[in-house]
Write a protein that holds these residues in place. Structure first.
Motif, PDB file in Angstrom:
ATOM      1  N   ILE A  71       2.358   4.524  -0.616  1.00  0.00           N
ATOM      2  CA  ILE A  71       1.118   5.296  -0.605  1.00  0.00           C
ATOM      3  C   ILE A  71       0.006   4.545  -1.326  1.00  0.00           C
ATOM      4  O   ILE A  71      -1.109   4.408  -0.808  1.00  0.00           O
ATOM      5  CB  ILE A  71       1.364   6.695  -1.217  1.00  0.00           C
ATOM      6  CG1 ILE A  71       2.302   7.487  -0.303  1.00  0.00           C
ATOM      7  CG2 ILE A  71       0.049   7.430  -1.444  1.00  0.00           C
ATOM      8  CD1 ILE A  71       2.989   8.655  -0.979  1.00  0.00           C
ATOM      9  N   ILE A  72       0.296   4.026  -2.506  1.00  0.00           N
ATOM     10  CA  ILE A  72      -0.710   3.282  -3.269  1.00  0.00           C
ATOM     11  C   ILE A  72      -1.188   2.069  -2.483  1.00  0.00           C
ATOM     12  O   ILE A  72      -2.387   1.830  -2.350  1.00  0.00           O
ATOM     13  CB  ILE A  72      -0.169   2.876  -4.654  1.00  0.00           C
ATOM     14  CG1 ILE A  72      -0.034   4.114  -5.555  1.00  0.00           C
ATOM     15  CG2 ILE A  72      -1.065   1.815  -5.309  1.00  0.00           C
ATOM     16  CD1 ILE A  72       0.718   3.867  -6.859  1.00  0.00           C
ATOM     17  N   GLY A  73      -0.244   1.306  -1.936  1.00  0.00           N
ATOM     18  CA  GLY A  73      -0.611   0.110  -1.172  1.00  0.00           C
ATOM     19  C   GLY A  73      -1.439   0.449   0.057  1.00  0.00           C
ATOM     20  O   GLY A  73      -2.443  -0.216   0.350  1.00  0.00           O
ATOM     21  N   HIS A  74      -1.035   1.478   0.773  1.00  0.00           N
ATOM     22  CA  HIS A  74      -1.759   1.866   1.980  1.00  0.00           C
ATOM     23  C   HIS A  74      -3.171   2.349   1.665  1.00  0.00           C
ATOM     24  O   HIS A  74      -4.143   1.923   2.290  1.00  0.00           O
ATOM     25  CB  HIS A  74      -0.981   2.945   2.744  1.00  0.00           C
ATOM     26  CG  HIS A  74      -1.745   3.495   3.887  1.00  0.00           C
ATOM     27  ND1 HIS A  74      -2.205   4.786   3.908  1.00  0.00           N
ATOM     28  CD2 HIS A  74      -2.177   2.925   5.049  1.00  0.00           C
ATOM     29  CE1 HIS A  74      -2.862   4.987   5.038  1.00  0.00           C
ATOM     30  NE2 HIS A  74      -2.863   3.882   5.746  1.00  0.00           N
ATOM     31  N   VAL A  75      -3.295   3.241   0.689  1.00  0.00           N
ATOM     32  CA  VAL A  75      -4.614   3.795   0.372  1.00  0.00           C
ATOM     33  C   VAL A  75      -5.536   2.698  -0.162  1.00  0.00           C
ATOM     34  O   VAL A  75      -6.704   2.625   0.231  1.00  0.00           O
ATOM     35  CB  VAL A  75      -4.502   4.980  -0.613  1.00  0.00           C
ATOM     36  CG1 VAL A  75      -5.873   5.396  -1.122  1.00  0.00           C
ATOM     37  CG2 VAL A  75      -3.806   6.154   0.060  1.00  0.00           C
ATOM     38  N   ALA A  76      -5.024   1.837  -1.024  1.00  0.00           N
ATOM     39  CA  ALA A  76      -5.846   0.737  -1.555  1.00  0.00           C
ATOM     40  C   ALA A  76      -6.324  -0.163  -0.422  1.00  0.00           C
ATOM     41  O   ALA A  76      -7.499  -0.555  -0.379  1.00  0.00           O
ATOM     42  CB  ALA A  76      -5.067  -0.070  -2.590  1.00  0.00           C
ATOM     43  N   SER A  77      -5.443  -0.456   0.517  1.00  0.00           N
ATOM     44  CA  SER A  77      -5.816  -1.284   1.661  1.00  0.00           C
ATOM     45  C   SER A  77      -6.828  -0.572   2.552  1.00  0.00           C
ATOM     46  O   SER A  77      -7.809  -1.181   2.999  1.00  0.00           O
ATOM     47  CB  SER A  77      -4.560  -1.636   2.457  1.00  0.00           C
ATOM     48  OG  SER A  77      -4.885  -2.357   3.610  1.00  0.00           O
TER      49      SER A  77
END
Length: 149
Positions: free
Chosen positions: A67-73
């Motif tokens: 979730i963190i990686g996706h949202v940051a991207s």
């Protein structure tokens, strides 16, 4: 505290964003993108994820990283991003916080573990250790129902 020059300071309206899930309880990337776009289109100036809505305590570390990686991207620096990274121990909180930092988060939001009531000295050391490991801002999130001794 020296903060990375690229880290943005959160400001303005920063909603405690929900996480969007599929019916089979997997993370819904497209639904999350639609929701984040809706938040931004409706005035959000900063975004907070994996935090105040409470579901982060039910996420395993892999889900939280996804979730963190996706949202940051997806946000790609468009607005400041704050990621809830609190876990039940200092080491995993540091790992999750560093992961958020490496993904481009501008800050982390850390809460003490729910239902645990550590001594104040342990609380302070927990936050000092996390702070020492990061180059981005740390928001100490407090739940008044669970104040330390």
């Amino acid at each position: 505290m020296k903060v990375k020059e690229t880290a943005k300071k959160p400001y303005g309206i920063c909603p405690a964003s929900m996480t969007i899930w599929n019916a089979d309880q997997t993370y819904n990337k497209k639904g999350m993108e639609k929701y984040l776009t809706w938040l931004l289109d409706n005035g959000a100036q900063s975004i907070s994820i994996c935090g105040s809505t409470g579901e982060n305590v039910a996420m395993n570390m892999e889900e939280q990283r996804e979730i963190i990686g996706h949202v940051a991207s997806f946000l790609n620096g468009q607005v400041p991003l704050i990621c809830g990274t609190g876990r039940y121990d200092t080491l995993n909180t540091i790992k999750m916080s560093k992961y958020a930092q490496d993904c481009g988060a501008d800050g982390v939001m850390v809460i003490l573990p729910y239902y645990l009531n550590p001594h104040k000295k342990a609380v302070m050391q927990h936050f000092r250790d996390i702070r020492a490991a990061l180059d981005i801002r740390m928001m100490i999130y407090n739940n008044p129902w669970f104040l330390p001794l």
